[in-house]
Design a protein around this motif. Structure first.
Motif, PDB file in Angstrom:
ATOM      1  N   GLY A 290       0.799  -1.216   0.000  1.00  0.00           N
ATOM      2  CA  GLY A 290       0.000   0.000   0.000  1.00  0.00           C
ATOM      3  C   GLY A 290       0.830   1.264   0.000  1.00  0.00           C
ATOM      4  N   HIS A 291       1.933   1.264   0.727  1.00  0.00           N
ATOM      5  CA  HIS A 291       2.787   2.458   0.782  1.00  0.00           C
ATOM      6  C   HIS A 291       3.369   2.779  -0.594  1.00  0.00           C
ATOM      7  CE1 HIS A 291       2.505   2.715   5.111  1.00  0.00           C
ATOM      8  NE2 HIS A 291       2.808   1.439   5.184  1.00  0.00           N
ATOM      9  N   ALA A 292       3.790   1.753  -1.313  1.00  0.00           N
ATOM     10  CA  ALA A 292       4.364   1.978  -2.644  1.00  0.00           C
ATOM     11  C   ALA A 292       3.301   2.519  -3.602  1.00  0.00           C
ATOM     12  CB  ALA A 292       4.957   0.678  -3.187  1.00  0.00           C
ATOM     13  N   LEU A 293       2.083   2.003  -3.506  1.00  0.00           N
ATOM     14  CA  LEU A 293       1.009   2.491  -4.382  1.00  0.00           C
ATOM     15  C   LEU A 293       0.672   3.944  -4.080  1.00  0.00           C
ATOM     16  CD1 LEU A 293      -1.336  -0.620  -4.438  1.00  0.00           C
ATOM     17  CD2 LEU A 293       0.129   0.222  -6.287  1.00  0.00           C
ATOM     18  N   VAL A 294       0.602   4.292  -2.822  1.00  0.00           N
ATOM     19  CA  VAL A 294       0.317   5.678  -2.444  1.00  0.00           C
ATOM     20  C   VAL A 294       1.446   6.587  -2.936  1.00  0.00           C
ATOM     21  CG1 VAL A 294       0.079   7.262  -0.487  1.00  0.00           C
ATOM     22  CG2 VAL A 294      -1.163   5.089  -0.501  1.00  0.00           C
ATOM     23  N   HIS A 295       2.679   6.170  -2.744  1.00  0.00           N
ATOM     24  CA  HIS A 295       3.831   6.943  -3.205  1.00  0.00           C
ATOM     25  C   HIS A 295       3.758   7.149  -4.714  1.00  0.00           C
ATOM     26  CE1 HIS A 295       8.093   7.845  -4.085  1.00  0.00           C
ATOM     27  NE2 HIS A 295       8.134   8.293  -2.850  1.00  0.00           N
ATOM     28  N   LEU A 296       3.439   6.095  -5.443  1.00  0.00           N
ATOM     29  CA  LEU A 296       3.339   6.180  -6.896  1.00  0.00           C
ATOM     30  C   LEU A 296       2.327   7.233  -7.325  1.00  0.00           C
ATOM     31  CD1 LEU A 296       4.001   5.069  -9.735  1.00  0.00           C
ATOM     32  CD2 LEU A 296       2.234   3.333  -9.338  1.00  0.00           C
ATOM     33  N   TRP A 297       1.147   7.231  -6.718  1.00  0.00           N
ATOM     34  CA  TRP A 297       0.108   8.188  -7.101  1.00  0.00           C
ATOM     35  C   TRP A 297       0.429   9.611  -6.663  1.00  0.00           C
ATOM     36  CZ3 TRP A 297      -3.549   7.738 -10.577  1.00  0.00           C
ATOM     37  CH2 TRP A 297      -3.957   6.459 -10.973  1.00  0.00           C
ATOM     38  N   TYR A 298       0.984   9.768  -5.472  1.00  0.00           N
ATOM     39  CA  TYR A 298       1.221  11.120  -4.963  1.00  0.00           C
ATOM     40  C   TYR A 298       2.463  11.775  -5.570  1.00  0.00           C
ATOM     41  CZ  TYR A 298      -2.557  11.500  -1.642  1.00  0.00           C
ATOM     42  OH  TYR A 298      -3.803  11.624  -1.086  1.00  0.00           O
ATOM     43  N   VAL A 299       3.502  10.991  -5.833  1.00  0.00           N
ATOM     44  CA  VAL A 299       4.763  11.553  -6.298  1.00  0.00           C
ATOM     45  C   VAL A 299       4.993  11.311  -7.792  1.00  0.00           C
ATOM     46  CG1 VAL A 299       7.270  11.525  -5.892  1.00  0.00           C
ATOM     47  CG2 VAL A 299       5.701  11.267  -3.983  1.00  0.00           C
ATOM     48  N   GLY A 300       4.336  10.302  -8.338  1.00  0.00           N
ATOM     49  CA  GLY A 300       4.510   9.982  -9.746  1.00  0.00           C
ATOM     50  C   GLY A 300       5.652   9.025 -10.011  1.00  0.00           C
ATOM     51  N   ALA A 301       6.140   8.377  -8.957  1.00  0.00           N
ATOM     52  CA  ALA A 301       7.258   7.451  -9.115  1.00  0.00           C
ATOM     53  C   ALA A 301       7.133   6.317  -8.108  1.00  0.00           C
ATOM     54  CB  ALA A 301       8.582   8.170  -8.893  1.00  0.00           C
ATOM     55  N   TRP A 302       7.628   5.155  -8.499  1.00  0.00           N
ATOM     56  CA  TRP A 302       7.723   4.039  -7.567  1.00  0.00           C
ATOM     57  C   TRP A 302       8.792   4.402  -6.542  1.00  0.00           C
ATOM     58  CZ3 TRP A 302       4.315   0.300  -7.317  1.00  0.00           C
ATOM     59  CH2 TRP A 302       4.579  -0.806  -6.504  1.00  0.00           C
ATOM     60  N   PRO A 303       8.628   4.046  -5.280  1.00  0.00           N
ATOM     61  CA  PRO A 303       9.631   4.392  -4.264  1.00  0.00           C
ATOM     62  C   PRO A 303      11.031   3.950  -4.696  1.00  0.00           C
ATOM     63  CG  PRO A 303       7.701   3.432  -3.230  1.00  0.00           C
ATOM     64  CD  PRO A 303       7.517   3.271  -4.720  1.00  0.00           C
ATOM     65  N   GLY A 304      11.981   4.862  -4.567  1.00  0.00           N
ATOM     66  CA  GLY A 304      13.358   4.576  -4.913  1.00  0.00           C
ATOM     67  C   GLY A 304      13.696   4.774  -6.378  1.00  0.00           C
ATOM     68  N   GLU A 305      12.704   5.147  -7.182  1.00  0.00           N
ATOM     69  CA  GLU A 305      12.929   5.378  -8.607  1.00  0.00           C
ATOM     70  C   GLU A 305      12.559   6.810  -8.957  1.00  0.00           C
ATOM     71  OE1 GLU A 305      10.730   2.536 -10.902  1.00  0.00           O
ATOM     72  OE2 GLU A 305      11.711   0.825  -9.958  1.00  0.00           O
ATOM     73  N   ALA A 306      13.088   7.287 -10.058  1.00  0.00           N
ATOM     74  CA  ALA A 306      12.717   8.612 -10.555  1.00  0.00           C
ATOM     75  C   ALA A 306      11.360   8.502 -11.253  1.00  0.00           C
ATOM     76  CB  ALA A 306      13.765   9.099 -11.549  1.00  0.00           C
ATOM     77  N   PRO A 307      10.623   9.605 -11.314  1.00  0.00           N
ATOM     78  CA  PRO A 307       9.360   9.564 -12.073  1.00  0.00           C
ATOM     79  C   PRO A 307       9.612   9.090 -13.494  1.00  0.00           C
ATOM     80  CG  PRO A 307       9.510  11.602 -10.833  1.00  0.00           C
ATOM     81  CD  PRO A 307      10.855  10.918 -10.724  1.00  0.00           C
ATOM     82  N   SER A 308       8.653   8.353 -14.043  1.00  0.00           N
ATOM     83  CA  SER A 308       8.814   7.811 -15.394  1.00  0.00           C
ATOM     84  C   SER A 308       8.793   8.913 -16.447  1.00  0.00           C
ATOM     85  CB  SER A 308       7.725   6.778 -15.675  1.00  0.00           C
ATOM     86  OG  SER A 308       6.450   7.355 -15.513  1.00  0.00           O
ATOM     87  N   SER A 309       8.221  10.053 -16.101  1.00  0.00           N
ATOM     88  CA  SER A 309       8.161  11.179 -17.039  1.00  0.00           C
ATOM     89  C   SER A 309       7.844  12.449 -16.260  1.00  0.00           C
ATOM     90  CB  SER A 309       7.067  10.936 -18.084  1.00  0.00           C
ATOM     91  OG  SER A 309       5.790  10.916 -17.463  1.00  0.00           O
ATOM     92  N   ALA A 310       8.042  13.596 -16.911  1.00  0.00           N
ATOM     93  CA  ALA A 310       7.652  14.867 -16.286  1.00  0.00           C
ATOM     94  C   ALA A 310       6.149  14.880 -16.089  1.00  0.00           C
ATOM     95  CB  ALA A 310       8.098  16.040 -17.145  1.00  0.00           C
ATOM     96  N   ARG A 311       5.420  14.291 -16.997  1.00  0.00           N
ATOM     97  CA  ARG A 311       3.962  14.225 -16.866  1.00  0.00           C
ATOM     98  C   ARG A 311       3.559  13.454 -15.617  1.00  0.00           C
ATOM     99  NH1 ARG A 311      -0.011  10.586 -19.481  1.00  0.00           N
ATOM    100  NH2 ARG A 311      -2.015  11.627 -19.240  1.00  0.00           N
ATOM    101  N   ALA A 312       4.222  12.320 -15.351  1.00  0.00           N
ATOM    102  CA  ALA A 312       3.916  11.536 -14.153  1.00  0.00           C
ATOM    103  C   ALA A 312       4.154  12.374 -12.905  1.00  0.00           C
ATOM    104  CB  ALA A 312       4.758  10.263 -14.119  1.00  0.00           C
ATOM    105  N   ARG A 313       5.261  13.112 -12.884  1.00  0.00           N
ATOM    106  CA  ARG A 313       5.561  13.989 -11.739  1.00  0.00           C
ATOM    107  C   ARG A 313       4.510  15.087 -11.618  1.00  0.00           C
ATOM    108  NH1 ARG A 313       9.801  17.620 -13.198  1.00  0.00           N
ATOM    109  NH2 ARG A 313       8.004  18.840 -13.786  1.00  0.00           N
ATOM    110  N   ASP A 314       4.189  15.716 -12.736  1.00  0.00           N
ATOM    111  CA  ASP A 314       3.263  16.849 -12.717  1.00  0.00           C
ATOM    112  C   ASP A 314       1.835  16.438 -12.359  1.00  0.00           C
ATOM    113  OD1 ASP A 314       5.403  18.397 -13.431  1.00  0.00           O
ATOM    114  OD2 ASP A 314       4.753  18.706 -15.506  1.00  0.00           O
ATOM    115  N   GLN A 315       1.470  15.197 -12.630  1.00  0.00           N
ATOM    116  CA  GLN A 315       0.117  14.729 -12.325  1.00  0.00           C
ATOM    117  C   GLN A 315       0.017  14.068 -10.950  1.00  0.00           C
ATOM    118  OE1 GLN A 315      -2.683  15.383 -14.042  1.00  0.00           O
ATOM    119  NE2 GLN A 315      -1.322  16.666 -15.250  1.00  0.00           N
TER     120      GLN A 315
END
Length: 124
Positions: A70-95
């Motif tokens: 659950g923590h990884a899923l929340v991180h993915l949605w809130y930050v736009g990246a899987w924990p420990g990884e960079a966002p997959s795109s600027a769009r993922a970060r911005d959304q």
């Protein structure tokens, strides 16, 4: 067709999901079930998650990772990246939901619900 026939009819995946035992992980393979679980975890409803335009990409990201909690899923949605990884795109970060939560614009992005200033009359 149900994702798994051995689940009780009244189970709540968000409450009963045991990532250590890897139970019900196969349920996340279904996009609709993935979004329902993410809505429970993030506090945003399914239409709000879909409106980010990131549902398919976040679903693919989740399926690509073996350990899903659950923590990884929340991180993915809130930050736009899987924990420990960079966002997959600027769009993922911005959304990321973090910007909606704080009603702010991400760095180097236009502020939400604002138009560019009218500069037609400047310099005359």
């Amino acid at each position: 067709m149900p994702v798994s026939d051995d689940r009780p009819a009244d189970y709540d995946l968000a409450e009963r999901w045991d990532p250590v035992a890897n139970r019900y992980v196969d349920a996340l393979a279904d996009l609709d079930e993935f979004l329902r679980v993410c809505a429970e975890l993030t506090g945003f409803d399914v239409p709000e998650l879909r409106s980010t335009g990131m549902a398919d990409e976040h679903h693919r990201t989740t399926l690509a990772h073996r350990v899903r909690d659950g923590h990884a899923l929340v991180h993915l949605w809130y930050v736009g990246a899987w924990p420990g990884e960079a966002p997959s795109s600027a769009r993922a970060r911005d959304q990321g939901l973090v910007w909606r939560t704080f009603r702010a614009a991400p760095p180097r992005a236009a502020a939400p619900d604002t138009a560019a200033p009218d500069t037609a009359g400047e310099g005359s």
